[in-house]
Enzyme design. Structure first.
Site, short mmCIF file in Angstrom:
data_model
loop_
_atom_site.label_atom_id
_atom_site.label_comp_id
_atom_site.label_asym_id
_atom_site.label_seq_id
_atom_site.Cartn_x
_atom_site.Cartn_y
_atom_site.Cartn_z
N ARG A 304 -11.59 76.37 -43.15
CA ARG A 304 -11.92 75.20 -42.34
C ARG A 304 -12.16 73.97 -43.22
NH1 ARG A 304 -13.07 73.63 -36.96
NH2 ARG A 304 -12.82 75.71 -36.10
N GLU A 704 -20.78 71.58 -32.98
CA GLU A 704 -20.74 71.24 -34.39
C GLU A 704 -20.42 69.78 -34.72
OE1 GLU A 704 -18.12 74.69 -34.63
OE2 GLU A 704 -18.94 75.03 -36.61
#
Lengths: 766, 208
Positions: A304, A704
């Site tokens: 990520r 997030e």
């Protein structure tokens, strides 16, 4: 939110694992953990522990009936150390006694002799020694090597970001109660009930259908209970399985801080090339991820980081490499943002450094390079919307950033010892698990004959409000009063093969599954209603607990419709499955469309620095965030504010320190998290007309993305510091603790000659 | 007060106890010293596991129980009286999850020995209900959505109650400082702040 869900918290009635009544015959487990970072175990004598009154048994790796292996992505992590230890805090022995205190006394009585080995704590050293968790990975697009030649400005630098302790207020805990035969019921404070089920089955040599995992709610998790909840459930399950008695384990705050993983510290190199106006032509970065002693989720987190290497910007030529480095620290793990914040901090550092060299505000470079609709990310996917630019521009307008900048400049001219700073922080975050197979969810919906409804999904409630959102989706899809609906615990008997509640995707995917299940029940009920009202199905809708037929409210109410359906032997239950469509990613070419969509937003952050003391305040944050058509604006605003404050914490006061592998910051007095005094004034706005066709009810995930607005706090403080010391080169080493601020402002002078210190003193009088 | 206690005894290895001793606050030091002087006057010594009898008045009811002198009020509330609304966060006076009212003042139950609390009026989150209805502070927390995971909430609610009893018209700055002993990792602070302000008005019969 329904009062059903929230009033228990204020009444003190909400049951967390530690609040469940003790079952008869309950025993308590404690863990003896390694006090050294790397060693061979040369002697292990558990007899002194076993002889203590009240101690039921002492378990080591030799007592594990199945596989002593809890690794998920890589099988490199034993539940209990065998022969060697690789980090301070690694569990070696489990003691079981009638009280937690006696279990801990027993653990302390165990004799272990260690033959200490050298430890590696620095990721670059680990990489140099070839100590990697998995082979390094590189994402690239365009041709970086050729692009440098066409750049007017090329700057290189380093960026360091520290680890972050999750500090969920409920520590890791599990309660395991033996059932008939070899079966166990496991109540765990986990984001990943299925991971607990799978790993416990592996450790005990059982089948997954021997195990029930139940999760009511978590007292905070933030990623820290995704993989890291598993060992504690497994330890309690091991003891319960051997003794056939209920066993509870609850870590103390100190144990939790010492033994469990945190956000990965990253050490990174960057190189950025721009044209004369500030257009970014090329970007190169290498991330040394400090993975700790075991893989845990590190490879996925590193992936990520690579996906988010260029942040909110379009860069035509990119090459970014990630190395997951094995060190002798606790296995670092998921934490809100999952590697993206670390990579975005590097990108923003590169921009700020380039701006410094070019003598222009970072904002100019930021704004010029925001990703637009149709622009490709380095991994091939194209941005579906122009919301990066929309949000940025709306922040500039809504908060009148130009005036703020003038105010700051005027303030700094008229103040010598106190300086203000300002920074913009755009965020772009890909929504979906980057491991494509995890992008599936299921829901089980029951309508009872009295018209009440129960919803079970794979989503775990941990404060992010997913239960409230499931309630919204179900009430909307069924056309009934939310008060009729209960969102049940997350339980592997009701919903199997759940993905972790992570990657901000819990509401998206489980919401879709809930919607599908509710609709299929409604289809059946509409048929029943059409029969009763003697009309066609297409004329029937259900709104506000009432059946509408031919556009008019009929006298047929929800309760009667449901009971009629039951009498006609129509099923009132449905299980539904949802898999995010279209997403794919090829790890050979490192190209694909891994994300269902991206969430965007921007923030402006203002800070004030006391340049005599090095202390600072984050004064105000204004944001415009893309939540699609928010499923629940109250919940989403809470996520925005909470994520932002955690991000500010990571960038400012939260400093995780190790010395020779020992955690020096294992209490709340040594590891500071933001308190109510440290919270800035926050203005949150959602981007309007931002319906998202790719998620449930046109919403967007929100868990997030807002965390990364906190990165702006670092650069706002830096901006203020630069106003005091324009002569010094900026540094990128988060967190920006007051100590680091002070050293930047005065460190060179204090280590210097008396003349220079005298010179420094004159600055104060200026 | 408790019948027997020995402050000179080596502390046990129990983590609760050690955590308590490791970060003992000034108030608790004073209290322990006070006990020590009395103990010298009455040279009666108990074994570590020996129980003493206390009567604790909690939420308007008196509970007579046997406790070990080293047990914290937090332990007794949760493990002996099943009042699990008071949460365990750090057991060393750093997070506020275990906040209770003792004689109307906010105290950390993890930093208070059960024997110390004898003779006081203890109020926990369960005691703030108005019958079956939510009390004003609880109502305000619901109305302002002043929590996320809910783990720190009972401590926050009790701290807000204590603040408002001591200061019914707090300024915004009073609220910030009055609530600064309670951490919320979800960082619902903006809403907690509004909830306390709102609760002050509710208590005065104002804004619904």
């Amino acid at each position: 939110m329904s009062n059903r869900e929230i009033a228990p918290h204020t009444r003190g009635e909400s049951m967390f694992v530690g609040d469940l009544p003790d079952p008869p015959g309950l025993l308590h487990a404690a863990v003896l953990a390694s006090p050294v970072p790397h060693a061979r175990i040369v002697r292990l004598d558990t007899t002194p522990a076993a002889e203590i009154d009240g101690v039921e048994c002492v378990l080591t790796a030799a007592d594990i009936p199945g596989e002593n292996q809890i690794g998920g992505i890589v099988h490199d992590e034993p539940l209990l150390a065998e022969g060697a230890v690789h980090f301070v805090g690694q569990p070696i022995v489990v003691t079981i006694a009638d009280t937690p205190r006696r279990a801990r006394e027993a653990a302390q009585a165990i004799v272990v002799e260690y033959d200490e080995l050298p430890g590696i704590f620095d990721p670059r050293q680990a990489a140099a020694a070839g100590s990697l968790i998995v082979p390094s990975r590189t994402f690239s697009s365009g041709n970086v090597d050729e692009a440098w030649a066409s750049c007017k400005v090329v700057v290189e630098g380093h960026a360091e970001s520290g680890g972050q302790e999750h500090l969920y207020l409920e520590t890791q805990a599990a309660l395991v109660v033996p059932q008939e035969g070899r079966r166990l019921r496991i109540v765990s404070s986990t984001q990943a009930p299925t991971a607990v089920q799978r790993i416990v089955a592996r450790v005990l040599g059982l089948s997954m259908n021997d195990l029930e995992v139940d999760v009511a709610r978590l007292g905070g998790a933030f990623g820290g209970k995704e993989d890291q909840a598993t060992p504690w459930a497994a330890i309690a399950a091991l003891a319960a399985s051997i003794l056939r008695r209920p066993v509870r384990i609850t870590l103390t705050r100190g144990e939790d801080n010492r033994m469990t993983g945190k956000r990965h510290p990253y050490s990174s190199d960057f190189k950025i090339g721009l044209d004369a106006e500030g257009r970014i032509l090329a970007y190169e970065a290498t991330y040394y991820q400090n993975a700790g002693a075991a893989a845990d989720l590190s490879p996925a987190i590193l992936e990520r980081s690579l996906f988010h290497a260029t942040g909110s910007y379009f860069v035509p030529n990119v090459r970014v490499t990630g190395l997951s480095c094995r060190t002798n620290l606790p296995p670092f793990t998921a934490f809100r943002g999952f590697g993206a914040p670390q990579a975005m901090f590097v990108m923003e550092s590169a921009i700020v450094r380039a701006a410094e060299v070019m003598g222009i505000p970072p904002k100019v470079i930021q704004q010029m390079n925001l990703i637009g609709e149709g622009d490709a990310f380095p991994y091939g996917q194209r941005a579906q919307e122009g919301n990066a630019r929309r949000a940025f521009n709306e922040v500039l307008e809504r908060y009148d950033v130009a005036s703020l900048e003038n105010e700051v400049a005027e303030f700094n001219l008229s103040h010598t010892l106190v300086k203000r700073g300002i920074a913009m922080m755009p965020v772009c975050f890909g929504i979906s698990f980057t491991s494509t197979f995890l992008n599936q969810a299921a829901a089980l919906v029951h309508v009872y004959t009295d018209g009440s409804v129960s919803i079970s999904t794979g989503a775990v409630e941990m404060g992010q409000g997913v239960n409230a959102k499931m309630l919204n989706v179900a009430a909307h899809s069924l056309g009934v009063d939310p008060e009729r609906i209960i969102v049940e615990t997350t339980n592997t008997l009701r919903v199997a093969n759940t993905s972790p509640t992570a990657a901000s995707s819990g509401a998206d995917m489980n919401g879709r599954a809930t919607e599908i299940a509710c609709r299929s029940i409604i289809e059946r009920l509409r048929k029943v209603a059409a029969e009763i009202l003697d009309t066609t199905v297409d004329q029937i809708t259900i709104v506000n607990d009432r059946v509408m037929a031919d556009g008019k409210t009929s006298e047929l109410k929800w309760e009667r419709l449901v009971s009629e359906a039951y009498l006609r032997r129509v099923s009132l239950s449905t299980q539904a499955h949802y898999a995010t469509p279209k997403i794919h990613f090829d790890r050979e070419t490192e190209k694909g469309e891994p994300f269902a969509y991206h969430a965007y937003g921007s923030a402006v952050v203002e800070a004030t620095v006391d340049c005599l003391r090095g202390t600072y305040t984050i004064d105000r944050v204004g944001t415009v965030h893309d939540a699609g058509r928010s499923l629940n604006p109250l919940v989403d605003m809470g996520q925005l504010e909470g994520g932002l404050v955690q991000g500010i914490g990571w960038m400012t006061v939260e400093e995780l320190l190790f010395a020779d592998g020992r955690n020096l910051t294992d209490t709340l007095s040594t590891y500071k998290i933001p308190d109510i005094l440290g919270v800035p004034e926050i203005e949150g706005h959602f981007l309007e007309d931002a319906d998202n066709p790719n998620a449930v009810m046109h919403s967007k995930a929100i868990g997030e993305p807002p965390f990364m607005y906190g990165i702006g706090a670092y650069f706002a403080i830096l901006d203020a510091m630069k106003a005091f010391r324009p002569d010094r080169k900026t540094f990128f080493h988060a967190p920006m603790t007051p100590e680091r601020v002070l050293m930047f402002l005065h460190g060179d002078r204090l280590q210097a000659s008396t003349e220079e210190i005298a010179e420094a003193a004159t600055v104060f009088q200026r | 007060m408790p019948r027997k206690i020995d402050p000179k005894k080596e502390p046990d290895k129990g983590v609760t106890r050690r955590g308590f001793l490791g970060s003992v606050g000034a108030g608790a030091v004073a209290a322990a010293t006070g006990v020590a002087h009395r103990a010298e006057a009455v040279p009666e010594i108990t074994e570590p596991d020996e129980m003493v009898q206390v009567a604790l008045r909690i939420n308007g009811r008196t509970h007579r129980l046997l406790v070990e002198p080293r047990w914290t009020l937090l332990f007794v509330l949760r493990e002996r009286l099943a009042l699990t609304g008071t949460k365990v966060g750090c057991e060393r006076g750093e997070c506020g999850s275990c906040t209770v009212l003792i004689d109307g003042r906010t105290r950390y139950a993890c930093m208070t020995l059960a024997v110390e609390a004898e003779g006081t009026e203890i109020t926990t989150v369960e005691g703030l209900l108005d019958g079956e209805e939510l009390g004003e502070v609880q109502q305000a927390f619901v109305m302002e959505d002043a929590f996320q995971c809910g783990y720190c909430t009972s401590g926050q609610v009790v701290a807000a109650e204590g603040l408002l009893r001591a200061n019914p018209s707090p300024t915004l700055n009073d609220i910030r400082h009055g609530m600064s002993g309670n951490l919320c990792r979800c960082a619902a602070y903006v809403h907690i702040f509004k909830a306390v302000d709102h609760a002050a008005e509710l208590k005065k019969g104002g804004r619904q």
